[in-house]
Design a protein around this motif. Structure first.
Motif, short mmCIF file in Angstrom:
data_model
loop_
_atom_site.label_atom_id
_atom_site.label_comp_id
_atom_site.label_asym_id
_atom_site.label_seq_id
_atom_site.Cartn_x
_atom_site.Cartn_y
_atom_site.Cartn_z
N ALA A 13 1.00 -1.10 -0.20
CA ALA A 13 -0.02 0.17 0.14
C ALA A 13 0.92 1.32 -0.02
O ALA A 13 1.77 1.18 0.67
N PHE A 19 -4.95 5.10 -2.97
CA PHE A 19 -6.22 5.96 -3.04
C PHE A 19 -5.88 7.10 -3.95
O PHE A 19 -5.03 7.97 -3.58
N LEU A 33 -5.11 0.88 3.95
CA LEU A 33 -5.47 0.42 2.77
C LEU A 33 -5.43 -1.18 2.56
O LEU A 33 -6.27 -1.81 2.10
N VAL A 62 -12.12 -0.56 -4.86
CA VAL A 62 -12.71 -1.57 -3.87
C VAL A 62 -13.81 -1.22 -3.08
O VAL A 62 -14.80 -2.09 -2.71
N TYR A 63 -14.06 0.14 -2.66
CA TYR A 63 -15.06 0.49 -1.82
C TYR A 63 -16.39 0.27 -2.71
O TYR A 63 -17.33 -0.21 -2.12
N ILE A 65 -8.20 1.68 -4.22
CA ILE A 65 -9.25 1.57 -2.93
C ILE A 65 -10.70 2.10 -3.51
O ILE A 65 -11.62 1.83 -2.82
N ILE A 107 -8.83 -2.58 4.32
CA ILE A 107 -9.66 -2.53 3.49
C ILE A 107 -9.71 -3.61 2.33
O ILE A 107 -10.59 -4.33 1.87
N PHE A 108 -8.39 -3.80 1.76
CA PHE A 108 -8.13 -4.96 0.86
C PHE A 108 -8.54 -6.41 1.39
O PHE A 108 -9.05 -7.12 0.65
N LEU A 160 -1.62 -1.01 -3.91
CA LEU A 160 -2.76 -0.48 -3.45
C LEU A 160 -2.46 1.17 -3.37
O LEU A 160 -1.44 1.50 -2.74
#
Length: 500
Positions: free
Chosen positions: A39, A127, A223, A162-163, A159, A226-227, A125
């Motif tokens: 990340a 954002f 991150l 992903v969200y 991300i 979240i992954f 990863l």
């Protein structure tokens, strides 16, 4: 009452401040080489618009504008997920680094970063990382030569995507234009409150404060969490079958490791390879991406000093009063505020001390929408935008410009300006998520578990504790008087000068 504020971060940080044979740099290089998921995030000194104030005399001739330049990246945050440790610790496979690019020779970092970016077997990863990559590439190119930039990142997963996947968005459709902030994503998916108070601090100043280091590291670390949710959902739904790899003796193998920072068991090699193949993308910088652009602004015609303006607006930044809730003018005596998008963090602080503090209904409200809401709901509009003051005549002077930058100072300023009375029994009495009120009677554990189904996760460590649970009457968010609640009460007791 959780989730405000956030607990101490569940990770240690390696601060890399020297090059050569330093132990921290060597650990960073080894971690990058062994990582399967990395990340990334970066920080730079924010740009300030505007120039020096004009004097009393005639304005000087404007100097030619300097050529546009990209900001210099001063900090790089890296969170590496490798193949786990041998001690059984679920977090032993995760290392978090904050790399000071003003102290570490960039030549020592160029090769490891270039190799990381171009390795297709390592998932990266980020954002909204493309802008970070542009600035990072320009920083290295300026220091080491134009060939030292980074033009591409293989196997990248944003991300934001992903969200929306976790929220059930159709991958075949375009993502919404108004994307969520990382703080909002972390709060919705992880129930972690990321403070963005230091986001616009001067990242070129040294030494870095402990708060800056933890803030920067958290942006990369979470991150990975979240992954983990994304990978767990993929495995649960069976959308990525494990990839079988041939070993040197011709047999097929599948490696399973347990290294998730959020506690999930992740079958990394096979499933991760499938995820990289199916969901990752490539960031590729074009020639135009590497050239900074001048802001496109229409030249405004300047009026001479003796020109008369037909509509003169008083833009005094001091509060004129009285507030609309003042009983002397027919108010109910209960303070109510509307915090614009620039100071939404202040709204949460006001809610924590029991003050009704709303936020705009849309992410990009027009000034008239803000003022209409202010007038209809009998609120004071709090803002950092001086341009809004010229519209205050539309809302009966119900606009106040907050001068302080940090949330704690903003809270103290508002309390002092409007002479708000804060008492201990009002602390943590409003929902920090939606500004709603709590139910009159607390819930039992059984009632809270039933109310949280499909909506919120109650940690199992609370099951054996005699706690009261409170529910917001508007958004149904559950709160309990845990450690975070007591820490928050102590903090606001101190901020508001309330004696125990």
């Amino acid at each position: 009452m959780d989730p405000t504020p956030s607990p101490p971060p569940p990770f240690g940080v390696h601060l890399v401040t020297s090059g050569g044979s330093s132990a921290e740099l060597a650990l960073l290089v080894r971690s990058l080489a062994a990582a399967r998921v990395v990340a990334l995030d970066a920080e730079w000194k924010p740009r300030r618009r505007g120039g020096p104030a004009a004097g009393d005399g005639a304005p000087p001739a404007p100097a030619p504008a300097p050529p546009p330049q990209f900001p210099t990246v001063t900090l790089l945050q890296v969170a590496c997920r490798g193949s786990g440790g041998d001690d059984g610790d679920e977090r032993s496979g995760c290392e978090v680094f904050v790399v000071d690019l003003l102290a570490v020779p960039l030549a020592d970092l160029w090769a490891p970063l270039r190799e990381l970016f171009e390795r297709p077997d390592v998932l990266k990863l980020g954002f909204r990382f493309k802008q970070d990559l542009v600035y990072l590439s320009a920083t290295f190119a300026a220091a080491l030569g134009c060939d030292a930039g980074f033009r591409k990142v293989e196997s990248f997963l944003d991300i934001t995507s992903v969200y929306y996947y976790l929220k059930g968005h159709d991958r075949q459709k375009r993502l919404p234009k108004e994307t969520k902030s990382l703080a909002t994503i972390c709060e919705e998916l992880l129930n972690v409150a990321l403070s963005k108070e230091l986001q616009c601090s001067d990242w070129s100043n040294r030494p870095l404060s402990e708060g800056q280091i933890q803030y920067a590291a958290a942006d990369a670390y979470y991150l990975l969490d979240i992954f983990d949710l994304f990978q767990q959902k993929i495995r649960t739904e069976g959308k990525c079958s494990p990839t079988m790899e041939l070993t040197t003796d011709g047999h097929r193998s599948l490696t399973a490791i347990e290294c998730s920072s959020s506690g999930y068991e992740i079958h990394c090699d096979g499933h991760l390879t499938s995820i990289v193949t199916k969901y990752s993308e490539q960031i590729l910088l074009t020639e135009s991406d590497t050239k900074p652009r001048s802001p496109r602004r229409k030249d405004k015609q300047k009026l001479p000093n003796n020109a008369k303006c037909n509509t003169k607006v008083d833009c005094c930044t001091e509060w004129q009063g009285p507030p609309p809730w003042d009983p002397s003018i027919g108010g109910d005596g209960y303070p109510k505020f509307l915090c614009d998008v620039m100071i939404e963090g202040l709204a949460k602080h006001l809610r924590c001390v029991g003050i009704d503090a709303a936020i705009p209904s849309s992410k990009k409200p027009e000034p008239r929408d803000l003022l209409n809401q202010t007038y209809k709901e009998g609120r004071i509009l709090l803002t950092r935008d001086v341009k809004l003051l010229k519209y205050q005549y539309l809302a009966s002077n119900q606009v106040y410009r907050v001068k302080s930058l940090l949330k704690h100072d903003q809270l103290a300023e508002v309390i002092d300006t409007f002479q708000l009375k804060i008492s201990e029994n009002k602390l943590m009495s409003r929902c920090t998520k939606c500004n709603g009120s709590f139910i009159q009677k607390p819930l039992t554990l059984e009632e809270a578990i039933e109310a949280s189904k499909g909506f919120q996760v109650i940690p199992s460590c609370l099951f054996n504790r005699n706690l009261e649970f409170w529910k917001c009457t508007d958004c149904n968010q559950l709160y309990w008087e845990g450690t975070q609640y007591h820490n928050a009460v102590q903090k606001f007791l101190s901020l508001c000068n309330i004696s125990d």
